[in-house]
Design an enzyme around this catalytic site. Sequence first.
Site, PDB file in Angstrom:
ATOM      1  N   LEU A  95       6.601   3.169   1.637  1.00  0.00           N
ATOM      2  CA  LEU A  95       7.552   2.051   1.710  1.00  0.00           C
ATOM      3  C   LEU A  95       8.608   2.259   2.782  1.00  0.00           C
ATOM      4  O   LEU A  95       9.084   3.368   3.009  1.00  0.00           O
ATOM      5  CB  LEU A  95       8.224   1.855   0.342  1.00  0.00           C
ATOM      6  CG  LEU A  95       7.289   1.550  -0.830  1.00  0.00           C
ATOM      7  CD1 LEU A  95       8.111   1.305  -2.102  1.00  0.00           C
ATOM      8  CD2 LEU A  95       6.387   0.358  -0.540  1.00  0.00           C
ATOM      9  N   HIS A  96       8.950   1.143   3.436  1.00  0.00           N
ATOM     10  CA  HIS A  96      10.019   1.138   4.435  1.00  0.00           C
ATOM     11  C   HIS A  96      10.880  -0.105   4.183  1.00  0.00           C
ATOM     12  O   HIS A  96      10.617  -0.859   3.221  1.00  0.00           O
ATOM     13  CB  HIS A  96       9.441   1.153   5.851  1.00  0.00           C
ATOM     14  CG  HIS A  96       8.388   0.119   6.093  1.00  0.00           C
ATOM     15  ND1 HIS A  96       8.650  -1.235   6.075  1.00  0.00           N
ATOM     16  CD2 HIS A  96       7.047   0.231   6.317  1.00  0.00           C
ATOM     17  CE1 HIS A  96       7.540  -1.905   6.311  1.00  0.00           C
ATOM     18  NE2 HIS A  96       6.541  -1.040   6.455  1.00  0.00           N
ATOM     19  N   GLN A 128     -10.486  -2.653   2.020  1.00  0.00           N
ATOM     20  CA  GLN A 128     -10.014  -3.378   3.199  1.00  0.00           C
ATOM     21  C   GLN A 128     -10.013  -2.516   4.462  1.00  0.00           C
ATOM     22  O   GLN A 128      -9.607  -2.978   5.522  1.00  0.00           O
ATOM     23  CB  GLN A 128      -8.628  -3.974   2.956  1.00  0.00           C
ATOM     24  CG  GLN A 128      -7.494  -2.966   2.903  1.00  0.00           C
ATOM     25  CD  GLN A 128      -6.205  -3.635   2.451  1.00  0.00           C
ATOM     26  OE1 GLN A 128      -6.068  -4.067   1.311  1.00  0.00           O
ATOM     27  NE2 GLN A 128      -5.231  -3.737   3.348  1.00  0.00           N
ATOM     28  N   GLY A 165       4.836 -10.311   3.826  1.00  0.00           N
ATOM     29  CA  GLY A 165       5.618 -10.244   5.056  1.00  0.00           C
ATOM     30  C   GLY A 165       4.998 -11.078   6.168  1.00  0.00           C
ATOM     31  O   GLY A 165       3.773 -11.129   6.322  1.00  0.00           O
ATOM     32  N   MET A 217       0.834  -1.200   0.000  1.00  0.00           N
ATOM     33  CA  MET A 217       0.000   0.000   0.000  1.00  0.00           C
ATOM     34  C   MET A 217       0.877   1.262   0.000  1.00  0.00           C
ATOM     35  O   MET A 217       0.405   2.354   0.313  1.00  0.00           O
ATOM     36  CB  MET A 217      -0.938   0.004   1.214  1.00  0.00           C
ATOM     37  CG  MET A 217      -1.925  -1.161   1.165  1.00  0.00           C
ATOM     38  SD  MET A 217      -3.436  -0.874   2.096  1.00  0.00           S
ATOM     39  CE  MET A 217      -2.788  -0.621   3.736  1.00  0.00           C
ATOM     40  N   GLY A 261      10.979  -2.921   5.453  1.00  0.00           N
ATOM     41  CA  GLY A 261      10.236  -4.196   5.385  1.00  0.00           C
ATOM     42  C   GLY A 261       9.780  -4.481   3.969  1.00  0.00           C
ATOM     43  O   GLY A 261       9.986  -5.583   3.437  1.00  0.00           O
ATOM     44  N   HIS A 262       9.173  -3.476   3.337  1.00  0.00           N
ATOM     45  CA  HIS A 262       8.747  -3.648   1.942  1.00  0.00           C
ATOM     46  C   HIS A 262       9.966  -3.923   1.048  1.00  0.00           C
ATOM     47  O   HIS A 262       9.920  -4.774   0.156  1.00  0.00           O
ATOM     48  CB  HIS A 262       8.073  -2.376   1.428  1.00  0.00           C
ATOM     49  CG  HIS A 262       6.819  -1.985   2.158  1.00  0.00           C
ATOM     50  ND1 HIS A 262       6.724  -0.822   2.888  1.00  0.00           N
ATOM     51  CD2 HIS A 262       5.612  -2.583   2.254  1.00  0.00           C
ATOM     52  CE1 HIS A 262       5.508  -0.719   3.394  1.00  0.00           C
ATOM     53  NE2 HIS A 262       4.806  -1.773   3.033  1.00  0.00           N
TER      54      HIS A 262
END
Length: 293
Positions: free
Chosen positions: A41-42, A69, A155, A38, A44-45
């Site tokens: 971005l960090h 959602q 993730g 979504m 993790g992405h």
Amino acid sequence: MSQMPPSTPPVVSTIAAIREIVVRAKAAGRRVGLVPTMGALHAGHLSLVEASRRECGLTVVTIFVNPTQFGPHEDFAKYPRTLEADLEKLAGMGVEAVFAPTSQQMYPEGFSTYVDPPEVARPWEGVARPGHFRGVTTVVLKLFNAAPADAAYFGHKDYQQSAVIRRMVEDFNVPIEIRVMPTVREPDGLAMSSRNVYLSLDERRRALSLFQSLKLAEQLVGQGERDAALIRRRMCQTLEAGGVDSIDYATIVDPENLAELNRIEGPAIALIAARAGKTRLIDNLLLTASEEA
Ligand code: AMP
């Protein structure tokens, strides 16, 4: 001489265009990896992008804040939308294209078909966020059809989501491999999340108790504790002492069906949803009861 900065990946906004990119790559014998996000971005992405780059010949990232959602009182309107910064972060990572459709493109007038999510979507997030997984499964299936990749990267951080998607793909015979990658954390243990930007300094400090509570569960299991109810109580105490404002759940579940466990006899997932201020955070950790403990 200054070096040119790496160029940002091209943005594609129509389903026809992204499908053509994927179909052509596959016809040329390249394995295609899809990373649905979504945005905001960090690291993790980006770890999902790196995994796709390692395992696939072509990587597509999708950025879409999916309205279906979010519940009516959730943060859809204020969810961070940072497309330019996201593209900068992806620059030089070897992403072939970013699929960033409009809501109109994904949900045109007359759209009315939704996925009825599997059983595993019922507890936990299913209770706390009614309709959430209906929206998630629907958009993910649409993305898989728009960009029919060989593999899709998710993730572990959103553990129940990954279980729901694995089940949907199996039940609907979707020809895509689901890859679930480890949770990326801040140096102090806080799971990276696009929602962390909502946290004040004080909330950020209190949010750390989710990770502390998960680590306590891990430690107790490591010491031989097998009583899941006892561990749940200790997890809640840790969250309360750490100053979270409310707990939706703090539990120990079966990794496959997410049913709450009474005793820990094999792999188990410690699973938490709690609020720091108004920000709802989720996190989880795989616990493994070793034979000898
Ligand atoms: P989101 O943009 O929050 O919908 O997340 C997109 C994907 O990134 C999902 O598969 C998430 O599980 C994954 N993700 C989010 N946070 C992390 C994290 N800290 N580490 C690894 N993956 C993550």
